[in-house]
Write a protein that holds these residues in place. Structure first.
Motif, mmCIF file in Angstrom:
data_model
loop_
_atom_site.group_PDB
_atom_site.id
_atom_site.type_symbol
_atom_site.label_atom_id
_atom_site.label_comp_id
_atom_site.label_asym_id
_atom_site.label_seq_id
_atom_site.Cartn_x
_atom_site.Cartn_y
_atom_site.Cartn_z
ATOM 1 N N VAL A 34 0.844 -1.203 0.000
ATOM 2 C CA VAL A 34 0.000 0.000 0.000
ATOM 3 C C VAL A 34 0.876 1.249 0.000
ATOM 4 O O VAL A 34 0.617 2.210 -0.738
ATOM 5 N N MET A 35 1.936 1.226 0.804
ATOM 6 C CA MET A 35 2.821 2.388 0.875
ATOM 7 C C MET A 35 3.563 2.601 -0.441
ATOM 8 O O MET A 35 3.682 3.733 -0.914
ATOM 9 N N LEU A 36 4.072 1.526 -1.048
ATOM 10 C CA LEU A 36 4.777 1.669 -2.325
ATOM 11 C C LEU A 36 3.851 2.169 -3.430
ATOM 12 O O LEU A 36 4.205 3.068 -4.197
ATOM 13 N N ALA A 37 2.676 1.575 -3.518
ATOM 14 C CA ALA A 37 1.732 1.993 -4.559
ATOM 15 C C ALA A 37 1.288 3.442 -4.333
ATOM 16 O O ALA A 37 1.163 4.214 -5.293
ATOM 17 N N GLY A 38 1.074 3.817 -3.086
ATOM 18 C CA GLY A 38 0.686 5.197 -2.787
ATOM 19 C C GLY A 38 1.773 6.190 -3.163
ATOM 20 O O GLY A 38 1.491 7.249 -3.728
ATOM 21 N N ASN A 39 3.022 5.847 -2.869
ATOM 22 C CA ASN A 39 4.123 6.740 -3.239
ATOM 23 C C ASN A 39 4.288 6.814 -4.749
ATOM 24 O O ASN A 39 4.619 7.877 -5.294
ATOM 25 N N ASN A 42 1.583 9.142 -5.977
ATOM 26 C CA ASN A 42 1.948 10.528 -5.642
ATOM 27 C C ASN A 42 3.007 11.057 -6.606
ATOM 28 O O ASN A 42 2.946 12.206 -7.046
ATOM 29 N N LEU A 43 3.987 10.220 -6.925
ATOM 30 C CA LEU A 43 5.025 10.631 -7.864
ATOM 31 C C LEU A 43 4.432 10.905 -9.245
ATOM 32 O O LEU A 43 4.791 11.891 -9.896
ATOM 33 N N LEU A 44 3.507 10.069 -9.680
ATOM 34 C CA LEU A 44 2.874 10.296 -10.980
ATOM 35 C C LEU A 44 2.005 11.555 -10.977
ATOM 36 O O LEU A 44 1.900 12.236 -11.998
ATOM 37 N N PHE A 45 1.366 11.861 -9.849
ATOM 38 C CA PHE A 45 0.613 13.117 -9.744
ATOM 39 C C PHE A 45 1.535 14.305 -9.980
ATOM 40 O O PHE A 45 1.202 15.234 -10.725
ATOM 41 N N LEU A 64 3.393 31.716 -15.598
ATOM 42 C CA LEU A 64 4.572 31.242 -14.881
ATOM 43 C C LEU A 64 4.253 30.603 -13.539
ATOM 44 O O LEU A 64 5.127 30.043 -12.895
ATOM 45 N N ILE A 65 2.981 30.695 -13.117
ATOM 46 C CA ILE A 65 2.592 30.181 -11.803
ATOM 47 C C ILE A 65 2.351 28.676 -11.880
ATOM 48 O O ILE A 65 1.742 28.169 -12.817
ATOM 49 N N ALA A 66 2.833 27.957 -10.879
ATOM 50 C CA ALA A 66 2.612 26.515 -10.787
ATOM 51 C C ALA A 66 1.186 26.248 -10.302
ATOM 52 O O ALA A 66 0.623 27.008 -9.509
ATOM 53 N N ASP A 67 0.611 25.148 -10.777
ATOM 54 C CA ASP A 67 -0.738 24.764 -10.364
ATOM 55 C C ASP A 67 -0.661 24.132 -8.969
ATOM 56 O O ASP A 67 0.023 23.120 -8.785
ATOM 57 N N PRO A 68 -1.343 24.685 -7.967
ATOM 58 C CA PRO A 68 -1.244 24.129 -6.614
ATOM 59 C C PRO A 68 -2.126 22.902 -6.376
ATOM 60 O O PRO A 68 -1.971 22.235 -5.357
ATOM 61 N N LEU A 69 -3.027 22.581 -7.297
ATOM 62 C CA LEU A 69 -3.945 21.469 -7.070
ATOM 63 C C LEU A 69 -3.235 20.116 -6.948
ATOM 64 O O LEU A 69 -3.534 19.351 -6.022
ATOM 65 N N PRO A 70 -2.304 19.744 -7.840
ATOM 66 C CA PRO A 70 -1.628 18.453 -7.665
ATOM 67 C C PRO A 70 -0.859 18.360 -6.350
ATOM 68 O O PRO A 70 -0.831 17.298 -5.724
ATOM 69 N N GLN A 71 -0.264 19.446 -5.914
ATOM 70 C CA GLN A 71 0.452 19.422 -4.647
ATOM 71 C C GLN A 71 -0.513 19.225 -3.481
ATOM 72 O O GLN A 71 -0.213 18.494 -2.535
ATOM 73 N N THR A 76 -2.873 15.547 0.616
ATOM 74 C CA THR A 76 -4.031 14.807 1.115
ATOM 75 C C THR A 76 -3.789 13.303 1.063
ATOM 76 O O THR A 76 -4.126 12.570 2.002
ATOM 77 N N ALA A 77 -3.168 12.828 -0.012
ATOM 78 C CA ALA A 77 -2.871 11.403 -0.138
ATOM 79 C C ALA A 77 -1.867 10.949 0.912
ATOM 80 O O ALA A 77 -1.944 9.813 1.411
ATOM 81 N N ILE A 78 -0.929 11.804 1.267
ATOM 82 C CA ILE A 78 0.040 11.454 2.318
ATOM 83 C C ILE A 78 -0.667 11.271 3.653
ATOM 84 O O ILE A 78 -0.390 10.319 4.395
ATOM 85 N N VAL A 79 -1.603 12.145 3.978
ATOM 86 C CA VAL A 79 -2.348 12.031 5.234
ATOM 87 C C VAL A 79 -3.190 10.757 5.240
ATOM 88 O O VAL A 79 -3.235 10.024 6.232
ATOM 89 N N ILE A 80 -3.844 10.460 4.134
ATOM 90 C CA ILE A 80 -4.668 9.255 4.056
ATOM 91 C C ILE A 80 -3.807 8.000 4.150
ATOM 92 O O ILE A 80 -4.160 7.032 4.827
ATOM 93 N N SER A 81 -2.637 8.002 3.496
ATOM 94 C CA SER A 81 -1.768 6.826 3.565
ATOM 95 C C SER A 81 -1.198 6.641 4.969
ATOM 96 O O SER A 81 -0.977 5.509 5.408
ATOM 97 N N LEU A 82 -0.975 7.734 5.701
ATOM 98 C CA LEU A 82 -0.526 7.619 7.081
ATOM 99 C C LEU A 82 -1.595 6.947 7.942
ATOM 100 O O LEU A 82 -1.288 6.067 8.754
ATOM 101 N N ALA A 83 -2.847 7.343 7.773
ATOM 102 C CA ALA A 83 -3.941 6.731 8.534
ATOM 103 C C ALA A 83 -4.109 5.262 8.150
ATOM 104 O O ALA A 83 -4.338 4.403 9.008
ATOM 105 N N THR A 84 -3.974 4.941 6.861
ATOM 106 C CA THR A 84 -4.080 3.552 6.411
ATOM 107 C C THR A 84 -2.951 2.716 6.983
ATOM 108 O O THR A 84 -3.162 1.571 7.407
ATOM 109 N N ALA A 85 -1.747 3.269 7.011
ATOM 110 C CA ALA A 85 -0.602 2.545 7.570
ATOM 111 C C ALA A 85 -0.808 2.281 9.058
ATOM 112 O O ALA A 85 -0.502 1.186 9.549
ATOM 113 N N ALA A 86 -1.333 3.266 9.784
ATOM 114 C CA ALA A 86 -1.588 3.067 11.212
ATOM 115 C C ALA A 86 -2.626 1.975 11.439
ATOM 116 O O ALA A 86 -2.483 1.131 12.330
#
Length: 151
Positions: A34-39, A42-45, A64-71, A76-86
């Motif tokens: 789950v952690m590998l697939a999630g990372n 995230n990398l593909l995002f 010239l402005i970066a889109d903040p939505l993917p970040q 959000t995915a990092i927070v969800i993966s942390l809860a899933t890991a716990a």
């Protein structure tokens, strides 16, 4: 190869390794998958979001402005993966306390389906026709259901 292509390939490899580990029976390997697939996702995002740009500040050139939505999606995915890991760590620890290992047991229904497939029976309930059809004691409503056979 460009850095973007290398990152995309790395994301695909992470997702493939994660899916391989998800198919294992140990909860710790499932957690690693789950952690590998999630990372990898995230990398593909971040790769799909395009090149780096300026911070999204009012008054800057919009091109010239970066889109903040993917970040934001990655955070959000990092927070969800942390809860899933716990959750998976707690399940693995509790399983080790109760059974001495963290492997997922076979489901009873899966075993029945496997036995039916091995016996080359259909997925519908098999009606045992070896009994006397004139016998009134075993009606369909009063019969006993035993492993896919009505008796």
């Amino acid at each position: 190869m460009t850095p973007t292509l290398i990152l995309a390939i790395a994301g695909g490899v992470l997702i493939a390794a994660g899916i391989y580990l998800l198919l294992e029976r140990s909860l710790m390997r499932i957690l690693a998958g789950v952690m590998l697939a999630g990372n990898g996702v995230n990398l593909l995002f971040l790769v799909a979001s395009g090149p780096a740009g300026l911070a999204p500040i009012v008054g800057e050139d919009p091109e010239l402005i970066a889109d903040p939505l993917p970040q934001a999606m990655v955070l959000t995915a990092i927070v969800i993966s942390l809860a899933t890991a716990a959750l998976l760590l707690a399940m693995s620890y509790r399983s080790f306390q109760l059974e001495g290992h963290d492997e997922v047991a076979d489901d009873v229904e899966d075993a029945i389906v496997r036995r039916r497939a091995e016996a080359d029976l259909s997925s519908e309930a098999y009606v045992d026709t070896s009994t006397d059809p004139n016998d009134d004691s075993d009606s369909e409503s009063g019969g006993r259901f035993d492993g896919g056979r009505v008796r």
